[in-house]
Design an enzyme around this catalytic site. Structure first.
Site, short mmCIF file in Angstrom:
data_model
loop_
_atom_site.label_atom_id
_atom_site.label_comp_id
_atom_site.label_asym_id
_atom_site.label_seq_id
_atom_site.Cartn_x
_atom_site.Cartn_y
_atom_site.Cartn_z
CG ASP A 1 -8.57 -0.79 11.76
OD1 ASP A 1 -7.73 -1.59 11.46
OD2 ASP A 1 -8.77 0.29 11.15
CD GLU B 1 -8.21 1.22 7.73
OE1 GLU B 1 -8.56 0.26 8.68
OE2 GLU B 1 -7.97 2.35 7.92
CG HIS C 1 -5.74 -2.06 8.72
ND1 HIS C 1 -5.76 -0.89 9.12
CD2 HIS C 1 -4.27 -2.42 8.78
CE1 HIS C 1 -4.60 -0.41 9.55
NE2 HIS C 1 -3.78 -1.52 9.42
CG ASP D 1 -0.37 -0.49 2.57
OD1 ASP D 1 1.03 -0.41 2.62
OD2 ASP D 1 -1.03 -0.87 3.60
P1 PGA Z 1 2.24 -1.61 12.34
O1 PGA Z 1 0.93 -1.71 11.41
O2 PGA Z 1 3.05 -2.62 11.92
O3 PGA Z 1 3.00 -0.31 12.40
O4 PGA Z 1 1.73 -2.11 13.78
C1 PGA Z 1 0.54 -2.89 11.19
C2 PGA Z 1 -0.39 -2.35 10.17
O5 PGA Z 1 -1.21 -1.32 10.44
O6 PGA Z 1 -0.93 -3.28 9.36
#
Ligand code: PGA
Length: 287
Positions: A163, A170, A165, A94
């Site tokens: 959350d 999302e 995702h 992404d």
């Molecule tokens: P993080 O993010 O590795 O910084 O915890 C994970 C994500 O948002 O997929």
């Protein structure tokens, strides 16, 4: 009335079901490996990636950003010492929309800093979705075509958001979604504010591989560390399939490895079974 003929859609894509029949090994469920900590998790995944690159020098990796995969990338440097990486290919999951690719927090910059430079990969072979405003309307299709041209992603590294995702899909994202623009949740923007000077600077939109895109990779490796991930991780691995928990889409995939520390594993109902299965894992099976 005559029965409707269901035309195969997107027939050029290899479906997971077809791949399943041709796989030499059969993985009926996500394998959950509980590791002592981030470093151990990073080493375990890095050793598998190194093994795969030795066997397939033009391996196509799916690269995640965020804090979670960093121990993997750090461990890859010694794991791949002396290996020719000039033909390794990669696709980021992404990118933020509307952030200058030269901004230090653009995922183009992050992938360059954390992966491309330390490993000495060829930057031309590492793609990131194009989040620049002038081309973003078509950037999803272009990215999908590039993944297909590369023959698909062999091993996709994933983190999970608090959350639920994966990528930036999302809650509410379709399991069939492809690379497209999404609006980030307030939760994600708050979680990612630590990378920016102020929360307002976190972009509102992103472009992300869809859940349908992610599910076409040959092997998904999802990592999660820390107690803030425990609820989302348990919902993704053991909860019902639901677009409300985008990470639960991994249950549809025939070959998933989930690597978690004790804190992220805290809410798994079957943690003891996963430990038992891993302790008794046959040597021939690999990751
Ligand atoms: P993080 O993010 O590795 O910084 O915890 C994970 C994500 O948002 O997929």
């Amino acid at each position: 009335s005559s029965p409707r003929v269901r035309l195969p859609q997107r027939s050029e894509r290899r479906s997971s079901a077809l791949k399943l029949q041709t796989k030499e090994r059969f993985f009926p469920m996500a394998e959950v490996i509980i590791v002592p900590g981030r470093e151990a998790g990073g080493k375990l995944v890095a050793s598998e990636i190194a093994r795969r690159i030795r066997a397939t020098p033009d391996l196509v990796l799916g690269l995640a950003t965020g804090s979670t995969p960093l121990p993997v990338y750090q461990a890859l440097v010694p794991a791949l010492a002396g290996v020719d990486l000039s033909t390794v290919r990669g696709f980021a999951l992404d990118e933020y929309v509307g952030l200058d690719p030269a901004h230090p927090q653009s995922y183009r910059s992050v992938i360059t800093r954390e992966v491309v430079e330390p490993l000495g990969l060829d930057p031309a072979r590492i793609r990131v979705p194009d989040g620049r405003l002038d081309g973003v309307a078509h950037a999803g299709e272009i990215y999908e075509a590039a993944i297909m041209d590369a023959g698909g992603i062999a091993l996709q590294i994933l983190g999970i958001g608090t959350d639920g995702h994966i990528g930036f899909n999302e809650p509410g994202s379709s399991f069939a979604s492809r690379t497209r623009v999404k609006t980030l949740t307030e939760q994600t923007r708050t979680d990612n504010a630590r990378f920016f000077a102020s929360p307002d600077e976190v972009p509102m939109h992103c472009i992300t591989q869809g859940l349908g895109t992610i599910l076409e990779a040959d092997h998904l490796v999802l990592l999660a560390f820390g107690s803030s991930k425990a609820a989302a991780l348990a919902a993704a691995v053991e909860g019902p399939l639901s677009a409300s928990v985008p990470g639960s889409a991994i249950q549809l995939h025939p070959h998933v490895t989930v690597v978690v520390d004790e804190d992220a594993a805290a809410e798994l109902a079957r943690a003891e079974y996963y430990r038992y299965a891993y302790a008794n894992k046959p040597d021939w099976q690999g990751l």
